[in-house]
Design a protein around this motif. Structure first.
Motif, PDB file in Angstrom:
ATOM      1  N   ASP A   1     -14.305 -52.613  22.611  1.00  0.00           N
ATOM      2  CA  ASP A   1     -15.057 -52.066  21.478  1.00  0.00           C
ATOM      3  C   ASP A   1     -14.183 -51.000  20.836  1.00  0.00           C
ATOM      4  OD1 ASP A   1     -17.026 -50.362  19.928  1.00  0.00           O
ATOM      5  OD2 ASP A   1     -18.418 -51.824  20.777  1.00  0.00           O
TER       6      ASP A   1
ATOM      7  N   HIS B   1     -26.935 -54.733  19.990  1.00  0.00           N
ATOM      8  CA  HIS B   1     -27.319 -53.387  20.419  1.00  0.00           C
ATOM      9  C   HIS B   1     -28.706 -53.033  19.896  1.00  0.00           C
ATOM     10  CE1 HIS B   1     -23.665 -52.043  22.376  1.00  0.00           C
ATOM     11  NE2 HIS B   1     -22.938 -52.471  21.350  1.00  0.00           N
TER      12      HIS B   1
ATOM     13  N   VAL C   1     -18.868 -45.723  22.438  1.00  0.00           N
ATOM     14  CA  VAL C   1     -19.549 -46.909  22.958  1.00  0.00           C
ATOM     15  C   VAL C   1     -18.855 -47.406  24.214  1.00  0.00           C
ATOM     16  CG1 VAL C   1     -20.138 -49.317  22.480  1.00  0.00           C
ATOM     17  CG2 VAL C   1     -20.445 -47.583  20.696  1.00  0.00           C
TER      18      VAL C   1
END
Length: 264
Positions: free
Chosen positions: A29, A122, A34
């Protein structure tokens, strides 16, 4: 001597049972916050460990090639090599579970087409559900959060509408018409199919096979594992006296030369 029956003292385990080998993860990512959050969350599980992090698709490929993980968690939008572009290079190394904020139907569909083993958006899963999805991915079970599942169903409906706008020749694969029957004009009626003695679930899966879906797509659409799909297919082939998907589809749709009477 003490009264009453004597019971032997249970043995003491000198060496506790070793835990199973943890599932090894690569997290890709471009957002360092994150990545750090996912690493902390997953590494806190006794049976999961993050072996490497990556900020784009190229780093993900290098990390996966070096560590040979059990699962790769992959974002879609990353600078340099994005997740969709990296997928064909990553899936031969390890199962890829998309983990992203990108829920656009065309992106979901392309990721699944390129071999992603699941797609999580998410905000649509809990920490426990993420851990379960990681474990299940190792076992070959597909996970789709609601947005991704909706994108897959939209794709199937669009494909169905497109094919149904034409009259296909018998050799063509037929689209879905619901989950348990096709229109009589395009094949056999549901009453004709009763002679095959398929269960409701087997009939549903046979329709999906006839529509041209792969085992992975069937598993995702029915929310079951690919192993369960294979078990159903084995039983379907036995009942239809078929040895291939095309032969079974021809008999199911009534296009096989000998499909007018009997099972054979």
């Amino acid at each position: 001597m003490p009264d009453g029956p004597q019971h032997p003292t249970p043995p003491i385990a000198l060496f506790p049972t070793a835990p199973a080998t943890p599932v090894r993860i690569v997290v890709a990512d471009d957002n360092p916050v994150v990545r750090a959050g996912l690493t902390a969350l997953l590494s806190g599980r006794a049976d999961i460990t993050v072996v490497a992090e990556a900020a784009d698709g190229r780093e993900a490929y290098e990390a996966a090639s070096r560590h040979r993980p059990d699962v790769i968690l992959l974002d879609v939008r990353m600078p340099g090599v994005d997740g969709i572009s990296a997928l064909p290079y990553l899936v031969p190394i390890a199962p890829v579970l998309m983990l992203t904020y990108s829920g656009e139907p065309e992106i979901v569909q392309e990721a699944l087409r390129r071999g992603a083993d699941g797609y999580l958006v998410h905000g649509e899963f809990t920490a426990d559900q993420l851990a379960s999805a990681v474990r299940d991915t190792v076992q070959g079970r597909t996970h789709l959060t609601p947005t991704a599942a909706g994108a897959l169903l939209t794709h199937l409906r669009d494909a169905n509408a497109h094919v149904n706008s034409h009259v296909p020749p018998p050799s063509r694969r037929f689209p879905l018409k619901g989950l348990s029957q096709l229109q009589p004009s395009m094949g056999q009626s549901s009453s004709d199919r009763s002679r095959f003695q398929l269960s409701a679930r087997e009939a549903e899966i046979m329709d999906l096979i006839a529509s041209g879906m792969t085992n992975q797509q069937i598993a995702a659409a029915c929310f079951i594992s690919e192993k369960t799909v294979k078990n159903h297919i084995n039983r379907i082939f036995a009942k239809l006296h078929s040895t291939s998907r095309s032969e079974a589809a021809a008999k199911w749709l009534g296009t096989a030369p000998s499909s007018g009477r009997g099972v054979g």
